[in-house]
Design a protein around this motif. Structure first.
Motif, mmCIF file in Angstrom:
data_model
loop_
_atom_site.group_PDB
_atom_site.id
_atom_site.type_symbol
_atom_site.label_atom_id
_atom_site.label_comp_id
_atom_site.label_asym_id
_atom_site.label_seq_id
_atom_site.Cartn_x
_atom_site.Cartn_y
_atom_site.Cartn_z
ATOM 1 N N ALA A 223 -37.525 2.502 -19.771
ATOM 2 C CA ALA A 223 -37.545 3.762 -19.017
ATOM 3 C C ALA A 223 -37.187 4.936 -19.922
ATOM 4 O O ALA A 223 -37.827 6.004 -19.869
ATOM 5 C CB ALA A 223 -36.582 3.679 -17.833
ATOM 6 N N CYS A 224 -36.180 4.756 -20.789
ATOM 7 C CA CYS A 224 -35.792 5.836 -21.709
ATOM 8 C C CYS A 224 -36.859 6.048 -22.776
ATOM 9 O O CYS A 224 -37.089 7.185 -23.217
ATOM 10 C CB CYS A 224 -34.455 5.504 -22.366
ATOM 11 N N THR A 225 -37.507 4.965 -23.199
ATOM 12 C CA THR A 225 -38.595 5.100 -24.173
ATOM 13 C C THR A 225 -39.744 5.911 -23.596
ATOM 14 O O THR A 225 -40.327 6.783 -24.266
ATOM 15 C CB THR A 225 -39.089 3.715 -24.619
ATOM 16 N N ILE A 226 -40.089 5.626 -22.337
ATOM 17 C CA ILE A 226 -41.158 6.398 -21.678
ATOM 18 C C ILE A 226 -40.751 7.869 -21.564
ATOM 19 O O ILE A 226 -41.555 8.778 -21.803
ATOM 20 C CB ILE A 226 -41.456 5.796 -20.293
ATOM 21 N N GLY A 227 -39.466 8.102 -21.211
ATOM 22 C CA GLY A 227 -38.992 9.485 -21.115
ATOM 23 C C GLY A 227 -39.050 10.200 -22.450
ATOM 24 O O GLY A 227 -39.490 11.358 -22.533
ATOM 25 N N ALA A 228 -38.601 9.517 -23.536
ATOM 26 C CA ALA A 228 -38.649 10.142 -24.868
ATOM 27 C C ALA A 228 -40.094 10.384 -25.292
ATOM 28 O O ALA A 228 -40.409 11.431 -25.885
ATOM 29 C CB ALA A 228 -37.932 9.235 -25.877
ATOM 30 N N ASN A 325 -25.767 0.205 -35.959
ATOM 31 C CA ASN A 325 -26.236 0.921 -37.152
ATOM 32 C C ASN A 325 -27.690 1.359 -37.001
ATOM 33 O O ASN A 325 -28.057 2.469 -37.390
ATOM 34 C CB ASN A 325 -26.093 0.041 -38.396
ATOM 35 N N VAL A 326 -28.504 0.468 -36.436
ATOM 36 C CA VAL A 326 -29.909 0.836 -36.222
ATOM 37 C C VAL A 326 -30.008 1.998 -35.232
ATOM 38 O O VAL A 326 -30.775 2.955 -35.432
ATOM 39 C CB VAL A 326 -30.709 -0.381 -35.719
ATOM 40 N N GLY A 327 -29.202 1.936 -34.151
ATOM 41 C CA GLY A 327 -29.230 3.021 -33.173
ATOM 42 C C GLY A 327 -28.790 4.351 -33.764
ATOM 43 O O GLY A 327 -29.404 5.397 -33.509
ATOM 44 N N VAL A 328 -27.721 4.320 -34.573
ATOM 45 C CA VAL A 328 -27.250 5.554 -35.209
ATOM 46 C C VAL A 328 -28.296 6.096 -36.179
ATOM 47 O O VAL A 328 -28.534 7.321 -36.253
ATOM 48 C CB VAL A 328 -25.914 5.297 -35.934
ATOM 49 N N ALA A 329 -28.953 5.185 -36.929
ATOM 50 C CA ALA A 329 -29.995 5.618 -37.864
ATOM 51 C C ALA A 329 -31.138 6.309 -37.124
ATOM 52 O O ALA A 329 -31.679 7.330 -37.585
ATOM 53 C CB ALA A 329 -30.514 4.423 -38.665
ATOM 54 N N MET A 330 -31.503 5.784 -35.942
ATOM 55 C CA MET A 330 -32.572 6.390 -35.155
ATOM 56 C C MET A 330 -32.160 7.783 -34.666
ATOM 57 O O MET A 330 -32.954 8.732 -34.722
ATOM 58 C CB MET A 330 -32.918 5.489 -33.966
ATOM 59 N N VAL A 331 -30.909 7.905 -34.191
ATOM 60 C CA VAL A 331 -30.454 9.207 -33.684
ATOM 61 C C VAL A 331 -30.392 10.234 -34.810
ATOM 62 O O VAL A 331 -30.799 11.392 -34.653
ATOM 63 C CB VAL A 331 -29.087 9.056 -33.001
ATOM 64 N N ILE A 332 -29.875 9.809 -35.978
ATOM 65 C CA ILE A 332 -29.780 10.742 -37.115
ATOM 66 C C ILE A 332 -31.166 11.184 -37.559
ATOM 67 O O ILE A 332 -31.410 12.379 -37.806
ATOM 68 C CB ILE A 332 -29.020 10.070 -38.277
ATOM 69 N N LEU A 333 -32.086 10.244 -37.647
ATOM 70 C CA LEU A 333 -33.451 10.586 -38.038
ATOM 71 C C LEU A 333 -34.080 11.531 -37.028
ATOM 72 O O LEU A 333 -34.752 12.509 -37.378
ATOM 73 C CB LEU A 333 -34.285 9.308 -38.183
ATOM 74 N N GLY A 334 -33.809 11.267 -35.733
ATOM 75 C CA GLY A 334 -34.332 12.143 -34.693
ATOM 76 C C GLY A 334 -33.680 13.521 -34.727
ATOM 77 O O GLY A 334 -34.340 14.539 -34.506
ATOM 78 N N ALA A 335 -32.367 13.568 -35.019
ATOM 79 C CA ALA A 335 -31.665 14.848 -35.060
ATOM 80 C C ALA A 335 -32.183 15.729 -36.193
ATOM 81 O O ALA A 335 -32.419 16.927 -36.007
ATOM 82 C CB ALA A 335 -30.157 14.597 -35.216
ATOM 83 N N ILE A 336 -32.375 15.122 -37.372
ATOM 84 C CA ILE A 336 -32.871 15.905 -38.507
ATOM 85 C C ILE A 336 -34.287 16.399 -38.248
ATOM 86 O O ILE A 336 -34.612 17.580 -38.443
ATOM 87 C CB ILE A 336 -32.804 15.058 -39.791
ATOM 88 N N LEU A 371 -32.711 8.821 -26.426
ATOM 89 C CA LEU A 371 -32.385 7.926 -27.540
ATOM 90 C C LEU A 371 -31.029 7.256 -27.308
ATOM 91 O O LEU A 371 -30.848 6.067 -27.565
ATOM 92 C CB LEU A 371 -32.372 8.691 -28.864
ATOM 93 N N ALA A 372 -30.068 8.057 -26.842
ATOM 94 C CA ALA A 372 -28.760 7.485 -26.528
ATOM 95 C C ALA A 372 -28.872 6.483 -25.380
ATOM 96 O O ALA A 372 -28.206 5.436 -25.375
ATOM 97 C CB ALA A 372 -27.777 8.595 -26.174
ATOM 98 N N GLY A 373 -29.727 6.799 -24.418
ATOM 99 C CA GLY A 373 -29.959 5.878 -23.305
ATOM 100 C C GLY A 373 -30.597 4.575 -23.747
ATOM 101 O O GLY A 373 -30.403 3.536 -23.122
ATOM 102 N N MET A 374 -31.373 4.603 -24.834
ATOM 103 C CA MET A 374 -31.924 3.368 -25.407
ATOM 104 C C MET A 374 -30.861 2.612 -26.192
ATOM 105 O O MET A 374 -30.853 1.376 -26.222
ATOM 106 C CB MET A 374 -33.097 3.708 -26.332
ATOM 107 N N GLY A 375 -29.946 3.338 -26.829
ATOM 108 C CA GLY A 375 -28.941 2.706 -27.681
ATOM 109 C C GLY A 375 -27.900 1.933 -26.904
ATOM 110 O O GLY A 375 -27.474 0.853 -27.318
ATOM 111 N N ASP A 376 -27.468 2.464 -25.752
ATOM 112 C CA ASP A 376 -26.441 1.772 -24.982
ATOM 113 C C ASP A 376 -26.923 0.422 -24.463
ATOM 114 O O ASP A 376 -26.209 -0.579 -24.608
ATOM 115 C CB ASP A 376 -25.982 2.658 -23.821
#
Length: 665
Positions: A223-228, A325-336, A371-376
């Motif tokens: 659901a979060c992937t579809i939203g993103a 670590n994978v989730g944080v890497a995704m968020v950082i990449l998305g933030a930049i 992205l955070a909703g996918m990570g949790d």
């Protein structure tokens, strides 16, 4: 994984529960993503001092302006193309095509806002603070509703897991009662206890986990992937570039966890086996003062199990940090990436188009929320990884036993045993428990109906094994046992065993009342019949005079609250009540005192009259019951005759039954 799949397929027995689990999981996932998406209007509208209706008006106006700009650019490009050369014309044609695509997307987005505008104007507040209050109310109600569905989901998942564990355990026990006796001597009780308790529990818990978190959490991620993806699917692909590495590492961890869990279950079986053996032999251990050695042996098994548990814990500890670590890497990449696009109002990175229109602060914030909703959920899934691998290993151990077929079964077309059979015949019998030497070899014996046959021989000569063949506790390797003219392997097991009563040297009683133990061979027997059988076995006196609750006295596990002689008399009463056509007595009076034995001998003399009886004994008083005596040695019959005949011609018989010391017996 194949065996765990079999456990999963058992859920098909409960389609209503499965459907309800899926329905509640989907609703929880949708509400999870919807709550996260609420950040968008807060950032883009409320924080800009607007209500949602006024924000929609502004979005529509900006969309109309953007559409007008795109049309102007397309017309200008078309005019330039009409006066340009071939190369420039081709480039302008591509630009025009791109502008038309952007026009279509902008038009569709404007139409979407216009379709929402009447609803927003009518139902949504027109001030920023009221809009904020409305969004907060939506979040509160959405969270409450989501949690209600979560509660129902967890209850349904638990019910499904418990039902499947119940079904497997019931089937395991049923199958266990059908397995060959060698199964219990080779593997021991501890192994089967572990499989029937811990392994089936792990399997059921694994099913709960799959239908619970392993369905609900991925649905929340979807659901979060579809939203993103709705905000920017290209940016989503960019931030997920690190995911394949995590998949490979988790796959490696999965194999290691499965292997470690299986070995841990094997070690736990050894601990159970040691525990049950110690508890059953506690008198022997104390008598010989072997407590230290038994403690050492038990501690050694515990140490092996502890080492396996630590290995599992090590693998399990890697799963959550890896996922995080994978989730944080995704968020950082998305933030930049997203920060660059929003702050610079760009639509592409390194010449790669990321969005058709510049992303707003609210859209980017909502994208991060998704992205955070996918990570949790991913973090939660890492916690169930070991559970599923443990369930896979345990299910393999459970179905390994369930797939093992007994060698002693009913024939496809069973023959009926005639009521007027005349003989019980052992023809050219050979038998062995394993690949070692034969226990029985070339045994031939005919027992006439109503005849009493005593079997004597030194320990280990095959006497008890021979008497295990008529009730088909084992089947011969060669030869056959005939009742009348019917090979017992061609008859139904129930038809054979209902004709036979057995009293063994180690009288086995169940943890129940004395009355129930006596009636075990004849369910539904009246109390008067039970008492009469006990009187004939000379058990009535000690039952009524020495036991406080009489026939309602619980004998304890294995009959441990009674003496050996008392247990044998209860077992004899059980056989008398059964009133079998064939009676098998395997040292049935070995633990009875001499005074009681004289009384029981009279009962047996009366009870065995005109009844086919096979008995193992070396007591001269019991041998007087026999019409003929069979002498065995090294798995063979070496002589058959009456006591007087054998005393005159058989040295083995004289040593066993005529010597005062009975040295070989």
């Amino acid at each position: 994984m194949k065996q765990f799949g079999r456990a999963m397929r058992l859920a098909a027995r409960y389609p209503g529960t499965v459907a309800a689990v899926w329905a509640t999981s989907v609703l929880v996932a949708v509400l999870w993503a919807a709550n996260l998406a609420a950040v968008w209007p807060v950032v883009d509208a409320v924080m800009q001092g607007e209500s949602i209706p006024s924000w929609l008006v502004r979005e529509i106006e900006q969309g109309d302006q953007a559409l007008a700009d795109l049309r102007s650019q397309r017309l200008a490009a078309a005019r330039r193309m009409s006066i340009s050369g071939p190369e420039t014309a081709a480039q302008l044609a591509r630009e025009i095509t791109n502008l038309r695509t952007r026009e279509g997307l902008t038009t569709a987005e404007n139409q979407r806002w216009r379709s929402i505008q009447p609803f927003a104007d009518r139902w949504l507040p027109d001030t920023p603070f009221e809009t904020l209050a409305c969004v907060c109310a939506f979040l509160m109600v959405g969270t409450l509703v989501k949690n209600v569905f979560r509660i129902f989901n967890q209850l349904l998942v638990s019910r499904l897991g418990f039902l499947i564990a119940f079904d497997i355990r019931k089937e395991y026990f049923r199958h266990l009662l059908r397995l060959d006796l060698g199964e219990f001597t080779d593997r021991g009780r501890g192994d089967h206890m572990t499989r029937c308790t811990t392994d089936i529990h792990n399997t059921g818990y694994g099913v709960q986990t799959v239908f619970g978190q392993a369905i609900c959490e991925p649905l929340k991620m979807i659901a979060c992937t579809i939203g993103a993806a709705w905000f920017s699917w290209r940016l989503l692909l960019l931030v997920m570039v690190v995911a394949p590495l995590a998949v490979l590492m988790i796959r490696w961890l999965g194999k290691s966890l499965k292997r470690a869990n299986r070995r841990a279950m094997e070690e736990l079986s050894g601990v159970y086996e040691s525990l049950t053996e110690t508890l059953s032999a506690v008198r022997l251990i104390r008598s010989f003062g072997r407590e230290p050695s038994e403690r050492s042996r038990f501690n050694k098994g515990l140490k092996h199990y502890y080492n396996r548990q630590m290995r599992i814990a090590t693998y399990d500890s890697l799963t959550s940090p890896l996922t995080e670590n994978v989730g944080v890497a995704m968020v950082i990449l998305g933030a930049i990436s997203g920060g660059y696009l929003v702050l610079n109002e760009q639509t592409s990175l390194f010449g790669i188009p990321i969005s058709d229109t510049p992303l707003t602060h609210g859209q980017m914030t909502a994208f991060f929320a998704m992205l955070a909703g996918m990570g949790d959920p991913a973090r939660r899934l890492s916690g169930v990884f070991n559970i599923i691998q443990s369930a896979v290993a345990s299910s393999e151990r459970v179905f390994e036993v369930l797939d093992r077929q007994p060698s002693i079964t009913d024939p496809e077309s069973p023959q009926a045993i005639p009521e007027t059979w005349r003989t019980l015949r052992f023809e050219n019998l050979s038998f062995q428990y394993n690949s070692e030497a034969l226990t029985l070899e070339g045994v031939n014996l005919e027992v006439r109906r109503g005849e009493t046959i005593a079997i004597v021989g030194p320990n280990g000569c095959g006497k008890s094994t021979l008497l295990s063949l008529p009730p088909r506790l084992y089947d011969p390797c060669e030869g056959a046992v005939y009742l009348g003219e019917v090979d017992l392997r061609d008859a139904r097991l129930r038809d054979i065993r209902k004709r036979i009563g057995i009293v063994s040297q180690q009288a086995l009683l169940l943890s129940d009342t004395i009355a129930e133990n006596i009636a075990y061979g004849k369910p539904g027997a009246s109390h008067e019949e039970i008492v009469e059988a006990a009187k004939r076995a000379h058990a009535h006196t000690f039952i009524t005079q020495r036991l406080a609750d009489g026939y309602n006295t619980h004998v304890g596990p294995g009959g441990g609250r009674l003496s050996g002689g008392q247990r044998q008399r209860i077992a004899l009463a059980r056989a008398i009540l059964r009133d079998p056509e064939i009676l098998i007595l395997d040292e049935a009076t070995s633990q009875i005192d001499m005074e009681s034995e004289q009384l029981i001998q009279k009962t047996l003399a009366e009870f065995t009259r005109d009844r086919t009886t096979l008995l193992i004994t070396h007591r001269p008083s019991t041998l007087t019951l026999a019409d003929r005596i069979v002498v065995m040695d090294h798995g063979r019959i070496i002589d058959v005759g009456t006591a007087d005949e054998l005393e005159g011609r058989c040295d083995m018989f004289r040593r066993l039954c005529c010597s005062p010391l009975l040295e070989s017996a």
